[in-house]
Design a protein around this motif. Structure first.
Motif, PDB file in Angstrom:
ATOM      1  N   MET A 250    -103.211 -17.300  23.731  1.00  0.00           N
ATOM      2  CA  MET A 250    -102.837 -18.316  22.796  1.00  0.00           C
ATOM      3  C   MET A 250    -103.883 -19.434  22.831  1.00  0.00           C
ATOM      4  O   MET A 250    -104.224 -19.937  23.885  1.00  0.00           O
ATOM      5  CB  MET A 250    -101.471 -18.848  23.203  1.00  0.00           C
ATOM      6  N   ARG A 251    -104.341 -19.782  21.671  1.00  0.00           N
ATOM      7  CA  ARG A 251    -105.382 -20.801  21.565  1.00  0.00           C
ATOM      8  C   ARG A 251    -104.732 -22.177  21.457  1.00  0.00           C
ATOM      9  O   ARG A 251    -103.767 -22.370  20.750  1.00  0.00           O
ATOM     10  CB  ARG A 251    -106.235 -20.554  20.349  1.00  0.00           C
ATOM     11  N   THR A 252    -105.300 -23.124  22.151  1.00  0.00           N
ATOM     12  CA  THR A 252    -104.801 -24.502  22.047  1.00  0.00           C
ATOM     13  C   THR A 252    -105.685 -25.255  21.068  1.00  0.00           C
ATOM     14  O   THR A 252    -106.891 -25.029  21.009  1.00  0.00           O
ATOM     15  CB  THR A 252    -104.814 -25.205  23.415  1.00  0.00           C
ATOM     16  N   ARG A 253    -105.066 -26.111  20.358  1.00  0.00           N
ATOM     17  CA  ARG A 253    -105.791 -26.897  19.364  1.00  0.00           C
ATOM     18  C   ARG A 253    -106.292 -28.179  20.016  1.00  0.00           C
ATOM     19  O   ARG A 253    -105.533 -28.886  20.670  1.00  0.00           O
ATOM     20  CB  ARG A 253    -104.839 -27.228  18.228  1.00  0.00           C
ATOM     21  N   GLU A 254    -107.559 -28.477  19.798  1.00  0.00           N
ATOM     22  CA  GLU A 254    -108.118 -29.694  20.368  1.00  0.00           C
ATOM     23  C   GLU A 254    -107.628 -30.897  19.584  1.00  0.00           C
ATOM     24  O   GLU A 254    -107.477 -30.854  18.376  1.00  0.00           O
ATOM     25  CB  GLU A 254    -109.643 -29.635  20.349  1.00  0.00           C
TER      26      GLU A 254
END
Length: 124
Positions: free
Chosen positions: A1-5
């Protein structure tokens, strides 16, 4: 899962700094104008509260002395409209304009109008 900056990008940081700089520039250009306005208002109020024993000429000299001490440059004693019955409190009025350059061809224009004393029958 990618985290949003999260956070400010370079462009939004630049825009925020530009807005803050414009507000600070406006503040530093406007404050001296209003400081001088309040100096003039206080001087005229003090002069209007005292009974007139010297007449119009004496009031103009007193304002010139106060202007020198308080660094008032927008108006001079010749600009004052004075109704000074001897032995009574004088009525003093003055109107002036002050233009403050901001950047390039943009300026701020201030119109001031001060009445000190009882203003019945006094039109600037």
């Amino acid at each position: 899962m990618r985290t949003r900056e999260r956070g400010l990008s370079a462009i939004s940081l630049l825009m925020t700094m530009l807005l803050a700089g414009a507000l600070i520039l406006g503040f530093f250009r406007v404050v001296p104008v209003y400081a001088e306005y309040f100096e003039i208002k206080n001087a005229l109020d003090d002069m209007a509260k005292s009974p007139n024993s010297e007449g119009e000429f004496g009031l103009r000299q007193e304002f010139a002395r106060r202007a020198g001490v308080n660094d008032i440059t927008s108006i001079s004693s010749r600009d004052l409209l004075i109704s000074a019955p001897v032995g009574q409190s004088p009525v003093i009025a003055v109107s002036w304009r002050r233009e403050v350059p901001m950047v390039s061809n943009m300026s701020l224009l201030f119109d001031f109008n001060i009445h000190a004393g009882q203003t019945a029958g006094m039109q600037p």
